[in-house]
Design a protein around this motif. Sequence first.
Motif, PDB file in Angstrom:
ATOM      1  N   VAL A   1       0.831  -1.193   0.000  1.00 27.23           N
ATOM      2  CA  VAL A   1       0.000   0.000   0.000  1.00 27.23           C
ATOM      3  C   VAL A   1       0.874   1.254   0.000  1.00 27.23           C
ATOM      4  O   VAL A   1       0.575   2.212  -0.683  1.00 27.23           O
ATOM      5  N   GLY A   2       1.978   1.237   0.775  1.00 26.67           N
ATOM      6  CA  GLY A   2       2.855   2.399   0.876  1.00 26.67           C
ATOM      7  C   GLY A   2       3.855   2.455  -0.260  1.00 26.67           C
ATOM      8  O   GLY A   2       3.903   1.568  -1.128  1.00 26.67           O
ATOM      9  N   PRO A   3       4.689   3.458  -0.223  1.00 24.65           N
ATOM     10  CA  PRO A   3       5.681   3.607  -1.292  1.00 24.65           C
ATOM     11  C   PRO A   3       6.861   2.642  -1.184  1.00 24.65           C
ATOM     12  O   PRO A   3       7.671   2.577  -2.090  1.00 24.65           O
ATOM     13  N   GLN A   4       6.977   1.921  -0.091  1.00 23.85           N
ATOM     14  CA  GLN A   4       8.097   0.995   0.098  1.00 23.85           C
ATOM     15  C   GLN A   4       7.578  -0.420   0.334  1.00 23.85           C
ATOM     16  O   GLN A   4       6.479  -0.610   0.835  1.00 23.85           O
ATOM     17  N   THR A   5       8.397  -1.400   0.012  1.00 25.53           N
ATOM     18  CA  THR A   5       8.065  -2.800   0.290  1.00 25.53           C
ATOM     19  C   THR A   5       8.723  -3.218   1.595  1.00 25.53           C
ATOM     20  O   THR A   5       9.718  -2.638   2.028  1.00 25.53           O
ATOM     21  N   LEU A   6       8.148  -4.218   2.210  1.00 20.13           N
ATOM     22  CA  LEU A   6       8.743  -4.838   3.392  1.00 20.13           C
ATOM     23  C   LEU A   6       8.915  -6.314   3.100  1.00 20.13           C
ATOM     24  O   LEU A   6       8.066  -6.923   2.431  1.00 20.13           O
ATOM     25  N   PRO A   7       9.989  -6.915   3.601  1.00 23.61           N
ATOM     26  CA  PRO A   7      10.180  -8.345   3.347  1.00 23.61           C
ATOM     27  C   PRO A   7       9.139  -9.151   4.125  1.00 23.61           C
ATOM     28  O   PRO A   7       8.630  -8.704   5.154  1.00 23.61           O
ATOM     29  N   PRO A   8       8.828 -10.341   3.653  1.00 26.66           N
ATOM     30  CA  PRO A   8       7.890 -11.182   4.413  1.00 26.66           C
ATOM     31  C   PRO A   8       8.528 -11.616   5.731  1.00 26.66           C
ATOM     32  O   PRO A   8       9.746 -11.775   5.817  1.00 26.66           O
ATOM     33  N   ASN A   9       7.715 -11.772   6.740  1.00 24.57           N
ATOM     34  CA  ASN A   9       8.215 -12.221   8.047  1.00 24.57           C
ATOM     35  C   ASN A   9       8.236 -13.742   8.076  1.00 24.57           C
ATOM     36  O   ASN A   9       7.321 -14.372   8.595  1.00 24.57           O
ATOM     37  N   ILE A  10       9.299 -14.303   7.500  1.00 19.47           N
ATOM     38  CA  ILE A  10       9.398 -15.762   7.454  1.00 19.47           C
ATOM     39  C   ILE A  10      10.261 -16.326   8.576  1.00 19.47           C
ATOM     40  O   ILE A  10      10.201 -17.502   8.873  1.00 19.47           O
ATOM     41  N   ALA A  11      11.067 -15.460   9.199  1.00 19.88           N
ATOM     42  CA  ALA A  11      11.917 -15.919  10.308  1.00 19.88           C
ATOM     43  C   ALA A  11      11.050 -16.046  11.557  1.00 19.88           C
ATOM     44  O   ALA A  11      10.243 -15.168  11.851  1.00 19.88           O
ATOM     45  N   PRO A  12      11.185 -17.135  12.303  1.00 22.13           N
ATOM     46  CA  PRO A  12      10.376 -17.292  13.512  1.00 22.13           C
ATOM     47  C   PRO A  12      10.783 -16.270  14.582  1.00 22.13           C
ATOM     48  O   PRO A  12      11.922 -15.825  14.630  1.00 22.13           O
ATOM     49  N   VAL A  13       9.815 -15.916  15.416  1.00 23.73           N
ATOM     50  CA  VAL A  13      10.087 -15.046  16.559  1.00 23.73           C
ATOM     51  C   VAL A  13      10.495 -15.976  17.694  1.00 23.73           C
ATOM     52  O   VAL A  13       9.691 -16.762  18.187  1.00 23.73           O
ATOM     53  N   LYS A  80      14.622   3.088   3.937  1.00 27.45           N
ATOM     54  CA  LYS A  80      14.326   3.158   2.500  1.00 27.45           C
ATOM     55  C   LYS A  80      13.792   4.537   2.124  1.00 27.45           C
ATOM     56  O   LYS A  80      14.159   5.094   1.095  1.00 27.45           O
ATOM     57  N   GLU A  81      12.917   5.080   2.972  1.00 26.88           N
ATOM     58  CA  GLU A  81      12.367   6.415   2.715  1.00 26.88           C
ATOM     59  C   GLU A  81      13.471   7.463   2.754  1.00 26.88           C
ATOM     60  O   GLU A  81      13.543   8.332   1.888  1.00 26.88           O
ATOM     61  N   ALA A  82      14.331   7.389   3.778  1.00 24.17           N
ATOM     62  CA  ALA A  82      15.401   8.390   3.927  1.00 24.17           C
ATOM     63  C   ALA A  82      16.397   8.326   2.771  1.00 24.17           C
ATOM     64  O   ALA A  82      16.923   9.356   2.349  1.00 24.17           O
ATOM     65  N   LEU A  83      16.656   7.106   2.284  1.00 23.33           N
ATOM     66  CA  LEU A  83      17.604   6.949   1.174  1.00 23.33           C
ATOM     67  C   LEU A  83      16.961   7.164  -0.187  1.00 23.33           C
ATOM     68  O   LEU A  83      17.651   7.195  -1.199  1.00 23.33           O
ATOM     69  N   GLY A  84      15.648   7.277  -0.216  1.00 22.23           N
ATOM     70  CA  GLY A  84      14.941   7.480  -1.476  1.00 22.23           C
ATOM     71  C   GLY A  84      14.959   6.249  -2.369  1.00 22.23           C
ATOM     72  O   GLY A  84      14.991   6.365  -3.593  1.00 22.23           O
ATOM     73  N   VAL A  85      14.936   5.083  -1.773  1.00 26.20           N
ATOM     74  CA  VAL A  85      14.965   3.834  -2.530  1.00 26.20           C
ATOM     75  C   VAL A  85      13.635   3.662  -3.248  1.00 26.20           C
ATOM     76  O   VAL A  85      12.566   3.839  -2.656  1.00 26.20           O
ATOM     77  N   GLN A  86      13.695   3.308  -4.502  1.00 26.88           N
ATOM     78  CA  GLN A  86      12.484   3.114  -5.306  1.00 26.88           C
ATOM     79  C   GLN A  86      11.918   1.712  -5.083  1.00 26.88           C
ATOM     80  O   GLN A  86      12.655   0.745  -4.913  1.00 26.88           O
ATOM     81  N   LYS A  87      10.592   1.622  -5.085  1.00 24.87           N
ATOM     82  CA  LYS A  87       9.900   0.349  -4.935  1.00 24.87           C
ATOM     83  C   LYS A  87      10.303  -0.566  -6.091  1.00 24.87           C
ATOM     84  O   LYS A  87      10.277  -0.160  -7.252  1.00 24.87           O
ATOM     85  N   GLY A  88      10.718  -1.799  -5.777  1.00 22.17           N
ATOM     86  CA  GLY A  88      11.103  -2.769  -6.797  1.00 22.17           C
ATOM     87  C   GLY A  88      12.529  -2.616  -7.294  1.00 22.17           C
ATOM     88  O   GLY A  88      12.936  -3.327  -8.208  1.00 22.17           O
ATOM     89  N   SER A  89      13.312  -1.737  -6.679  1.00 20.26           N
ATOM     90  CA  SER A  89      14.688  -1.533  -7.142  1.00 20.26           C
ATOM     91  C   SER A  89      15.625  -2.585  -6.560  1.00 20.26           C
ATOM     92  O   SER A  89      15.286  -3.282  -5.601  1.00 20.26           O
ATOM     93  N   LEU A  90      16.800  -2.674  -7.143  1.00 26.28           N
ATOM     94  CA  LEU A  90      17.818  -3.607  -6.660  1.00 26.28           C
ATOM     95  C   LEU A  90      18.262  -3.233  -5.241  1.00 26.28           C
ATOM     96  O   LEU A  90      18.473  -4.116  -4.410  1.00 26.28           O
TER      97      LEU A  90
END
Length: 182
Positions: A1-13, A80-90
């Motif tokens: 929904v936002g301008p940045q992606t987040l990785p899936p939470n696959i690591a157990p807590v 990501k926001e502070a660095l200006g990383v684009q959604k879907g970028s390397l």
Amino acid sequence: VGPQTLPPNIAPVKVPRVVARSGGTAAVEVLVGQQPAGATQTITDVTRLAIQQYEAIYPQVIARAVARRFLKNGILYGGKEALGVQKGSLEGFALDMATLAWQASESADTRCWGLLPDKIQVLRLELPAGEHDIGLRPLNVGGYPIGGAARQHVRIADSCNTYLLASFPDHRLVGKVLVSEP
């Protein structure tokens, strides 16, 4: 929904768990000279108290672990926001992978209770004033000796209390028998 992606939470807590040690010493037989004088009785079961305490705070432990995970994702998103990383970028993908590694490297706080006694046990004896050879021998649940006796020479003063302190986590004494000064 936002301008940045987040990785899936696959690591157990990961959260710690208190585990009771099996076996060990059930009681300590006290010998005066070579004669049995009695066996210790439990007054405090430290392991049982630790397990009950952990069960009482378990929801807080889970809440802190989940809050840490949210904080890590918030740091990633803000970075990501502070660095200006684009959604879907390397760069975004690399940061997502770094965050996954950061989450996967979490470990539960497993500092050990190994230096604490499993149980605190006592035996009260009345001995005449003078010199005594006291033996302390670990017993199993059935009341049978599971190790040799640790011997201690003790001087009992008239009308004074003398205390012996020993640690038998298993079939042998750990450290030395401590004797109070009369």
